[in-house]
Design a protein around this motif. Sequence first.
Motif, short mmCIF file in Angstrom:
data_model
loop_
_atom_site.label_atom_id
_atom_site.label_comp_id
_atom_site.label_asym_id
_atom_site.label_seq_id
_atom_site.Cartn_x
_atom_site.Cartn_y
_atom_site.Cartn_z
N TYR A 1 0.82 -1.21 0.00
CA TYR A 1 0.00 0.00 0.00
C TYR A 1 0.85 1.27 0.00
N SER B 1 -2.11 1.57 -4.25
CA SER B 1 -3.09 2.13 -3.30
C SER B 1 -4.21 2.86 -4.03
N LEU C 1 -6.74 0.23 -5.04
CA LEU C 1 -7.42 -0.29 -3.86
C LEU C 1 -8.38 0.74 -3.27
N ARG D 1 -12.63 -7.55 3.43
CA ARG D 1 -11.50 -7.50 2.48
C ARG D 1 -10.33 -8.31 3.02
#
Length: 293
Positions: free
Chosen positions: A49, A55, A58, A71
Amino acid sequence: MLLNRYKNFQLVQQLDPVQDHCRIYNLMNGYEFPWDMTRSLEVALMRTYCVPSISKLLNQTGEFTHCPQKRYDDTAIIVGEMIKWGYDSDRGKEALQRMNALHGRFKIDNSDFLYVLSTFIFEPIRWNVRFGWRLMCEQEKLASFYFWREVGKQMQIQNIPETYEELERYNLDYERQNFRYSDTNRRVGEATRDLFLSWFPSWMRSSIKPGIYALLDETMLDAFGFPYPSPLLRSVMVNLLKIRAKLIRLFPPRNHPNFYIDSPIPSYPTGYEIANVGPTENFKQQSSDNASI
């Protein structure tokens, strides 16, 4: 008892990391280092991330904001099924197919895929050097490489290095080139941090939060925009984990596996079917629309 503590270690040393990598990796995750492997894979995912291109995607799906526990559980189930049963078993193949179907909804760069794959190999090894009750042997390190390399091939990841050393160099070079702060890093990082905190009583969370920061290195803290913990707190956290390792060393070997999927899973209290793991149909459509914006 202490000699018996190393029975799995002795078994692993008799196995071949190329031919027997599924068996070795099963022992590592289910019997030898179950808690450590889970924690280190959490750190591995958090490292991914720190890359804005990862990121950003996501964050666009919205899963981290709306259903972070699910998740987490979905990822843990798919990975756990492959590790427990082997990626070439019926359940392992179904988990791989499900993972490929979920990833197939998005355009993901091959270099990002390869980096994520590499973190699943090297973060547990690095964690083990610091906090393991014993050091992983060469067979275990290589088995990790061969296990995830084969999974990567079945995910259609291209240009996977042929050797452990080459992939480790890729992992380090990629981080030097791609770790940097972004707002989406921070949002996904905060959502993940808050998920971890949600596992504790509310009155403990404010004191635990700095402890989470203490387990992240400076490159991760910078990429998330998180505050630096005090050197004292970092030292305390490291020493607590090292004390834990010394205590675990005195325990008898585990006779029953302790995979994540062996315990009740918060998002699936009545059980799950691999084919149904992942976002719901309505959420999938919404996330696909958001990701295409």
